[in-house]
Write a protein that holds these residues in place. Structure first.
Motif, PDB file in Angstrom:
ATOM      1  N   ASP A  46     -19.404 -16.413   1.670  1.00  0.00           N
ATOM      2  CA  ASP A  46     -19.767 -15.281   2.523  1.00  0.00           C
ATOM      3  C   ASP A  46     -20.672 -15.716   3.670  1.00  0.00           C
ATOM      4  O   ASP A  46     -20.481 -15.299   4.820  1.00  0.00           O
ATOM      5  CB  ASP A  46     -20.481 -14.204   1.696  1.00  0.00           C
ATOM      6  CG  ASP A  46     -19.543 -13.459   0.755  1.00  0.00           C
ATOM      7  OD1 ASP A  46     -18.337 -13.379   1.065  1.00  0.00           O
ATOM      8  OD2 ASP A  46     -20.023 -12.955  -0.276  1.00  0.00           O
ATOM      9  N   THR A 287     -24.358  -6.880  11.867  1.00  0.00           N
ATOM     10  CA  THR A 287     -22.936  -6.580  12.004  1.00  0.00           C
ATOM     11  C   THR A 287     -22.679  -5.822  13.307  1.00  0.00           C
ATOM     12  O   THR A 287     -23.409  -4.902  13.656  1.00  0.00           O
ATOM     13  CB  THR A 287     -22.425  -5.742  10.829  1.00  0.00           C
ATOM     14  OG1 THR A 287     -23.207  -4.549  10.727  1.00  0.00           O
ATOM     15  CG2 THR A 287     -22.534  -6.524   9.521  1.00  0.00           C
ATOM     16  N   PRO A 290     -18.005  -2.293  11.348  1.00  0.00           N
ATOM     17  CA  PRO A 290     -17.921  -2.216   9.883  1.00  0.00           C
ATOM     18  C   PRO A 290     -17.203  -3.443   9.320  1.00  0.00           C
ATOM     19  O   PRO A 290     -16.176  -3.868   9.842  1.00  0.00           O
ATOM     20  CB  PRO A 290     -17.113  -0.940   9.644  1.00  0.00           C
ATOM     21  CG  PRO A 290     -17.333  -0.108  10.872  1.00  0.00           C
ATOM     22  CD  PRO A 290     -17.426  -1.098  12.003  1.00  0.00           C
ATOM     23  N   VAL A 291     -17.764  -4.012   8.260  1.00  0.00           N
ATOM     24  CA  VAL A 291     -17.185  -5.204   7.631  1.00  0.00           C
ATOM     25  C   VAL A 291     -17.300  -5.066   6.117  1.00  0.00           C
ATOM     26  O   VAL A 291     -18.063  -4.234   5.609  1.00  0.00           O
ATOM     27  CB  VAL A 291     -17.889  -6.497   8.083  1.00  0.00           C
ATOM     28  CG1 VAL A 291     -17.740  -6.725   9.571  1.00  0.00           C
ATOM     29  CG2 VAL A 291     -19.359  -6.470   7.692  1.00  0.00           C
ATOM     30  N   THR A 292     -16.558  -5.913   5.411  1.00  0.00           N
ATOM     31  CA  THR A 292     -16.641  -5.965   3.957  1.00  0.00           C
ATOM     32  C   THR A 292     -16.918  -7.399   3.532  1.00  0.00           C
ATOM     33  O   THR A 292     -16.224  -8.324   3.948  1.00  0.00           O
ATOM     34  CB  THR A 292     -15.330  -5.484   3.304  1.00  0.00           C
ATOM     35  OG1 THR A 292     -15.065  -4.139   3.714  1.00  0.00           O
ATOM     36  CG2 THR A 292     -15.435  -5.527   1.787  1.00  0.00           C
ATOM     37  N   SER A 294     -17.699  -9.608  -0.040  1.00  0.00           N
ATOM     38  CA  SER A 294     -17.707  -9.596  -1.509  1.00  0.00           C
ATOM     39  C   SER A 294     -17.551  -8.184  -2.068  1.00  0.00           C
ATOM     40  O   SER A 294     -18.242  -7.782  -3.012  1.00  0.00           O
ATOM     41  CB  SER A 294     -18.986 -10.248  -2.052  1.00  0.00           C
ATOM     42  OG  SER A 294     -18.894 -11.647  -1.974  1.00  0.00           O
ATOM     43  N   GLY A 295     -16.662  -7.425  -1.452  1.00  0.00           N
ATOM     44  CA  GLY A 295     -16.358  -6.090  -1.936  1.00  0.00           C
ATOM     45  C   GLY A 295     -17.341  -5.014  -1.524  1.00  0.00           C
ATOM     46  O   GLY A 295     -17.171  -3.843  -1.877  1.00  0.00           O
ATOM     47  N   VAL A 296     -18.376  -5.376  -0.767  1.00  0.00           N
ATOM     48  CA  VAL A 296     -19.378  -4.412  -0.317  1.00  0.00           C
ATOM     49  C   VAL A 296     -19.085  -4.026   1.129  1.00  0.00           C
ATOM     50  O   VAL A 296     -19.000  -4.902   2.004  1.00  0.00           O
ATOM     51  CB  VAL A 296     -20.799  -4.988  -0.436  1.00  0.00           C
ATOM     52  CG1 VAL A 296     -21.827  -3.997   0.096  1.00  0.00           C
ATOM     53  CG2 VAL A 296     -21.096  -5.349  -1.883  1.00  0.00           C
ATOM     54  N   ASP A 297     -18.914  -2.730   1.372  1.00  0.00           N
ATOM     55  CA  ASP A 297     -18.660  -2.235   2.730  1.00  0.00           C
ATOM     56  C   ASP A 297     -19.976  -2.060   3.471  1.00  0.00           C
ATOM     57  O   ASP A 297     -20.896  -1.391   2.981  1.00  0.00           O
ATOM     58  CB  ASP A 297     -17.916  -0.899   2.678  1.00  0.00           C
ATOM     59  CG  ASP A 297     -16.526  -1.033   2.061  1.00  0.00           C
ATOM     60  OD1 ASP A 297     -15.895  -2.084   2.255  1.00  0.00           O
ATOM     61  OD2 ASP A 297     -16.087  -0.077   1.378  1.00  0.00           O
ATOM     62  N   LEU A 298     -20.060  -2.660   4.647  1.00  0.00           N
ATOM     63  CA  LEU A 298     -21.267  -2.586   5.473  1.00  0.00           C
ATOM     64  C   LEU A 298     -20.936  -1.916   6.793  1.00  0.00           C
ATOM     65  O   LEU A 298     -19.899  -2.206   7.398  1.00  0.00           O
ATOM     66  CB  LEU A 298     -21.816  -3.993   5.738  1.00  0.00           C
ATOM     67  CG  LEU A 298     -22.216  -4.815   4.509  1.00  0.00           C
ATOM     68  CD1 LEU A 298     -22.534  -6.244   4.916  1.00  0.00           C
ATOM     69  CD2 LEU A 298     -23.406  -4.172   3.816  1.00  0.00           C
TER      70      LEU A 298
END
Length: 394
Positions: A46, A287, A290-292, A294-298
């Motif tokens: 990541d 950021t 919007p990005v993801t 390790s499965g976390v949406d930011l």
């Protein structure tokens, strides 16, 4: 997992961050820290992906003070004309490439390599009878080397070191309001000195200041670039040298092999320490969309803290990552110097200093040992960690 209780400035984390970093990687690789508002990104894949994608992850917050600077302290900085416009580490604009190219001209592989004998000479000058390898050697030598590499003369090294350590604490520490006032005064004095040097520089000069003037760099941008460069370019190497000595001296067999002149061992020790205990322990990004991870949406605008110190111990990348193994396969794949367009310009110089200084001291003092095996006192800032004392005997 109790990752919500991680105190990034706490004594336990400063003394040994690896238990928390290990838990973060395995259980919460993209973790929100409520105390700082930062998203802690801890897995190697990541962090590397973030550093590689300059479009989705911007460097705008790289030099933002982690502890907010209140208005009265900001006025202290303003009176000194202090500013940090986008130049190198915090620059995601089109001006970055030209500024980076200008600085890189002073740090070419050939120019750096030519300083090997000079580094050894400076090391020898400071080794009459070492008592504390931080105070006696690691603290000032990188500053002297950097100034010579950049062609900068007439520098009061103790003053520059005082300015730079104060700046690190102001922007990456958690100081009280009273302490912030004190640190801001020193940071402002440093910035005033740099501004005066830039204004006095001749475009025909062969130092960094002259090169900036010759390139038509505005004074504000030139002073901001030099402020970051003259801090990062030597403080991190000071931290690397101190960590090198502390870690290697805990392995007497390795020290004996260094003293015997085993080829390549000093360079291998440098890489192993950079992998496991990098002086720059974290770095920041924000950021842009919007990005993801390790499965976390930011969301867009999420501030990230890249846990560089944890990536070098990621077992997915490094076998037996917690062992000290100079010469391990793939060691140079660590992220201690970053990755991508903002990769550290001084990586080659830092590596050379670490190798030459370690080799020189070991050969000169083959029976050197730490006076105590207890963990050393550590510099514990958001992005910087290293021993502040390496007492030795023998």
């Amino acid at each position: 997992m109790r990752t919500t209780q991680i105190d990034l400035f706490g004594a336990d984390f400063t003394a040994d961050p690896h238990p928390d970093l290990r838990r973060l990687r395995s259980e919460s690789p993209v973790h929100h820290d409520p105390a700082t508002g930062l998203w802690l990104v801890s897995r190697y894949a990541d962090v590397r992906a973030v550093l590689a994608d300059a479009q989705a992850f911007h460097p705008d917050n790289a030099l933002t003070a982690v502890t907010p600077i209140p208005r009265p302290v900001l006025r202290v900085l303003a009176r000194a004309g202090f500013s940090l416009p986008p130049t190198l580490a915090n620059n995601g604009t089109d001006t970055h490439a030209d500024l980076r190219r200008l600085v890189a001209g002073f740090l070419t592989p050939a120019r750096v390599a030519a300083f090997e004998d000079r580094i050894a000479e400076l090391c020898e000058e400071r080794l009459a009878s070492p008592v504390d390898l931080h105070a006696d050697l690691a603290r000032d030598l990188p500053c002297v080397v950097l100034m010579e590499v950049l062609g900068i003369a007439d520098v009061d090294v103790p003053a520059l070191k005082a300015w730079s350590t104060a700046s690190l604490e102001l922007f990456w520490g958690n100081p009280s309001l009273e302490r912030q006032h004190e640190l801001a005064g020193r940071a402002g004095a440093f910035h005033r000195w740099l501004t005066a040097r830039v204004r006095a520089a001749s475009p025909d000069g062969d130092d960094l200041f002259g090169a900036l003037v010759a390139a038509g760099t505005p004074v504000r941008e030139a002073a901001g670039l030099c402020y970051f460069l003259l801090i990062a370019g030597q403080e991190t190497t000071t931290q690397l040298l101190s960590t090198l000595f502390d870690r290697v001296l805990r392995h007497p067999d390795v020290w004996r092999r260094l003293a015997d002149g085993e080829p390549g061992l000093a360079a291998a020790c440098v890489e192993e320490v950079l992998r496991r205990e990098p002086p720059v322990t974290t770095w920041r990004r924000v950021t842009s969309r919007p990005v993801t991870l390790s499965g976390v949406d930011l969301p867009a605008g999420a501030p990230l803290l890249l846990m560089l110190a944890g990536t070098g111990s990621d077992p997915v990348v490094f076998a037996e990552p917690e062992s000290f193994c100079p010469g391990r396969s793939g060691a140079r794949g660590h992220l201690a110097f970053g990755f991508g367009r903002h990769y550290c310009l001084g990586a080659g110089l830092a590596r050379l200093e670490g190798e030459v200084v370690l080799r020189t001291v070991a050969r000169r003092f083959p029976t050197l040992r730490l006076t105590s095996v207890a963990p050393p006192p550590m510099l514990g800032l958001l992005s910087f960690r290293a021993p502040v004392s390496v007492p030795v005997t023998g």
